[in-house]
Design an enzyme around this catalytic site. Structure first.
Site, PDB file in Angstrom:
ATOM      1  N   TYR A  45      37.825  22.524  28.352  1.00 38.35           N
ATOM      2  CA  TYR A  45      37.808  22.153  29.767  1.00 38.35           C
ATOM      3  C   TYR A  45      37.151  20.786  29.984  1.00 38.35           C
ATOM      4  CZ  TYR A  45      39.151  26.682  31.954  1.00 38.35           C
ATOM      5  OH  TYR A  45      39.813  27.798  32.419  1.00 38.35           O
ATOM      6  N   CYS A  76      30.723  28.908  32.911  1.00 32.48           N
ATOM      7  CA  CYS A  76      31.214  27.632  32.406  1.00 32.48           C
ATOM      8  C   CYS A  76      30.614  26.533  33.277  1.00 32.48           C
ATOM      9  CB  CYS A  76      32.735  27.618  32.501  1.00 32.48           C
ATOM     10  SG  CYS A  76      33.442  26.004  32.162  1.00 32.48           S
ATOM     11  N   THR A  78      31.335  23.353  33.201  1.00 31.50           N
ATOM     12  CA  THR A  78      32.327  22.365  33.616  1.00 31.50           C
ATOM     13  C   THR A  78      33.032  22.787  34.901  1.00 31.50           C
ATOM     14  OG1 THR A  78      32.632  21.877  31.266  1.00 31.50           O
ATOM     15  CG2 THR A  78      34.280  21.005  32.775  1.00 31.50           C
ATOM     16  N   CYS A 187      26.239  23.435  28.436  1.00 28.58           N
ATOM     17  CA  CYS A 187      27.576  23.996  28.204  1.00 28.58           C
ATOM     18  C   CYS A 187      27.343  25.336  27.525  1.00 28.58           C
ATOM     19  CB  CYS A 187      28.386  23.068  27.299  1.00 28.58           C
ATOM     20  SG  CYS A 187      29.890  23.829  26.653  1.00 28.58           S
TER      21      CYS A 187
HETATM   22  N1  DGL Z   1      31.757  26.347  27.995  1.00 24.98           N
HETATM   23  C1  DGL Z   1      32.195  25.521  29.055  1.00 24.98           C
HETATM   24  C2  DGL Z   1      31.071  24.802  29.716  1.00 24.98           C
HETATM   25  O1  DGL Z   1      30.023  25.395  29.867  1.00 24.98           O
HETATM   26  C3  DGL Z   1      33.478  24.723  28.810  1.00 24.98           C
HETATM   27  C4  DGL Z   1      33.518  23.885  27.604  1.00 24.98           C
HETATM   28  C5  DGL Z   1      34.884  23.233  27.356  1.00 24.98           C
HETATM   29  O2  DGL Z   1      35.869  23.952  27.260  1.00 24.98           O
HETATM   30  O3  DGL Z   1      34.928  21.999  27.248  1.00 24.98           O
HETATM   31  O4  DGL Z   1      31.186  23.687  30.168  1.00 24.98           O
END
Ligand code: DGL
Length: 264
Positions: A45, A76, A78, A187
């Protein structure tokens, strides 16, 4: 207990990262029914545009609506950074975005003057952490560092490769240059890298926001009379490659069977 209490809590992320949150919530709330959606088809993401991320999150929310979720956990960073404000009033369930939920707790930690956030490029470009933290404490200096490859290292089972260790060390050194009091793993995939991170920095230096996140989710469900008292099921879904998800997940949550393939 009413039918409302028995409805599931629904979690989502681009892949296995959100399981770091899921595992903590399950530990605090073992009697909850839960569903988890890993959008593995669109991972990572952190490299996607705002309109793509809103489209993915909106489809996942609709799926959760069909599953009668009583609450949705945006496990998540993001999507919390990019999509929460756009979608928060569109659905009837409670929505918990990780960054907005945990920033108050982080900002109020004692003796915190300088803090580094390591996160995906999209989260860093949004400055969501520095904006949220400064709402609660204007005196903290916040440094934001993107880690473009860390998610793929986790999802592609490359955690112990020499190149991965070098990559993790390189980004960590950029954070260490600021001499931070704490480093936030911004993340949900990054706790999978703790065995490497702690080779180069004291483990106490890192904040895994999912600890605060799980506590806040429990508190909010409790305050709203939404807790369940008898566990019936947990279900896992992915949008591609169930085998890969099961293997990558093992460090944080051992799935009893393969997740179901689901296009939302
Ligand atoms: N685990 C996610 C986050 O906390 C998304 C990471 C990704 O898919 O780039 O941002």
């Amino acid at each position: 207990m009413t039918q409302q209490n028995k409805k599931p809590i629904a979690f989502f992320d681009s892949g296995v990262g959100g399981l770091t949150v899921y595992a903590k919530v399950k530990k605090l709330l073992p009697k909850e029914n839960c569903i988890y959606f890993g959008d593995t088809k669109h991972m990572p993401y952190g490299e996607k545009t705002e309109s793509q991320l809103i489209d993915y999150a909106d489809r996942i929310f609709k799926f959760f609506e069909g599953e009668n979720a009583k609450a949705v956990v945006m496990a998540c960073n993001t999507t919390s950074a990019i999509t929460y404000e756009k979608l928060k009033d569109k659905y009837n369930f409670r929505i918990y975005p990780i960054i907005q939920t945990v920033s108050a707790r982080i900002a109020k930690l004692e003796n915190l003057k300088r803090i580094c956030i390591i996160a995906t490029p999209a989260t860093i470009n949004s400055h969501a952490y520095s904006k949220e933290i400064s709402k609660y404490n204007e005196n903290i200096e916040v440094y934001e560092i993107p880690a473009p490859n860390w998610v793929k290292i986790v999802e592609e089972h490359r955690i112990n490769h020499i190149e991965s260790i070098a990559e993790v060390k390189n980004i960590l050194e950029q954070a260490q240059k600021h001499n931070p009091d704490k480093i936030v793993l911004g993340c949900t995939h990054y706790p999978y890298l703790m065995n490497i991170l702690k080779r180069f920095e004291a483990e106490e230096k890192f904040i895994d926001p999912s600890v605060y996140f799980a506590e806040n989710i429990k508190q909010d469900l409790q305050n709203n009379g939404l807790l369940n008292d008898s566990f019936e099921y947990e279900k896992f879904y992915v949008s591609s490659n169930p085998e890969n998800f099961k293997t990558a997940s093992e460090l944080f949550y051992k799935l009893k069977k393969l997740p179901e393939l689901k296009n939302v």
